[in-house]
Enzyme design. Sequence first.
Site, short mmCIF file in Angstrom:
data_model
loop_
_atom_site.label_atom_id
_atom_site.label_comp_id
_atom_site.label_asym_id
_atom_site.label_seq_id
_atom_site.Cartn_x
_atom_site.Cartn_y
_atom_site.Cartn_z
CG ASP A 226 -7.31 3.64 -0.79
OD1 ASP A 226 -7.78 2.51 -0.67
OD2 ASP A 226 -7.35 4.49 0.13
CE LYS B 183 -4.40 1.17 0.17
NZ LYS B 183 -5.61 0.51 -0.36
#
Length: 445
Positions: free
Chosen positions: A166, A126
């Site tokens: 995201d 991430k």
Amino acid sequence: MDARLEAIRDTVLARNPGEVEFHQAVVEVFESLGPVHDRHPEFLEAAILERLCEPERQIIFRVPWTDDSGRVRINRGFRVEFNSALGPYKGGLRFHPSVYLGIVKFLGFEQIFKNALTGMPIGGGKGGADFDPRGRSDAEVMRFCQSFMTELYRHIGEYTDVPAGDIGVGGREIGYLFGQYKRITNRYESGVLTGKGISWGGSLVRPEATGFGTVIFTEQMLRTRGTSFDGQRVVVSGSGNVAINAIAKAQALGATVVACSDSSGYVVDEAGIDVALLREVKEVQRARLKDYAERRGGVAYVDGGSVWDVDASVALPCATQNELDGGAAARLVRGGLVAVGEGANMPCTRDAVSVFQQAGVLFGPGKAANAGGVATSALEMQQNASRDSWTFEHTEARLTDIMVGIHHRCAATAEEYGEPGNYVLGANIGGFVKVADAMLAQGLI
Ligand code: NDP
């Protein structure tokens, strides 16, 4: 929690001070894993948990850029490459002022288990930056993305690490990031990023996938009680990519979505949210939910407040972490709630999850319920690798199969470990065992 795991947990928390979201994600997983270690003492001997909690690589970098007035701005960029036992690191980039290492690590940690549950060959990672794209011009966002990629490009690649979107990173940002990667490397490496535009390597259904997948997973949970989305009264938080597509899918299945929110307030639209208008306001004009309320007319807009004050039979939290606490959960239960599907990552606090579980509410944790986004990213990588592009129908059918498969894996694992209907336990154990087996097989890595 199992006493053997408590000691490991304490070491992990002490080694990562101040990273409260990461702590929360670790504790939540550890609480499920006692029974696995009874059956598999080899995982303890090989220190699988200690290794899983330590990212393989953490990159933090300066992102300098100039705003439209010529002023120099500095942000901080992150990429945490958490675990590559099952495949290249895979997980999104978040651009939001709240981003710091603890948030990126919580998201990367969850991503390991989520990606394992999809059954696709992808590891967990991430990234992001503490940059706020809201209120910035397209030119400013482009300069920021170009600067961000000027550092990130050396760490990523089709077989190494494949970022996606995201919060704050959608099609526009992925376009700027891909353009800069291509320019620096002089390679048209389609599979290095997912969430690309349809005409240049993207996959149909990827924009819809997380929201659609959350609803498909929740529908599977409802079916275990002999019901479905048809006729449900639904509340969704957020009005971004995940929320809008969850609203669209829930309404296509016969539900009425009566409320949704943004970080400024929420709207109550008893006739059901007008998805076309919401897309126009949020995705095309990049305006606020307040503007939706004004253009729609005859609906209530509440400035501030909590969307969880609105009664519903199904709740789909699709905004951000820790947005639904124990008090909100108790209120929703009193209002007749039967199911929760987490579209966002860790939107329900641990207190909220226990309230739901004690009340017998069906609860689908994010690492299972919102895995449709990353699964469709893996389908995008498949299409890129074979220089192919699939139809909407074919891709949506694959997504549906994957979500039904994840539901089945979680339900079967929960049953196997003596807690039928506990999707938290099923998701944590199901994801963990797959990664742990691969790590054992690959030696001390
Ligand atoms: P977007 O940026 O498209 O939308 C986020 C939405 O949540 C916006 O409505 C935003 O409101 C609201 N929001 C964000 N932060 C806060 C906050 N601190 N308080 C209240 N509201 C907030 O993001 P996505 O829809 O892509 O992501 C939403 C969630 O889903 C995140 O948890 C993400 O990690 C998760 N997720 C996303 C996937 C994807 O494919 N995009 C995949 C899997 C999970 P505002 O506009 O006012 O900022």
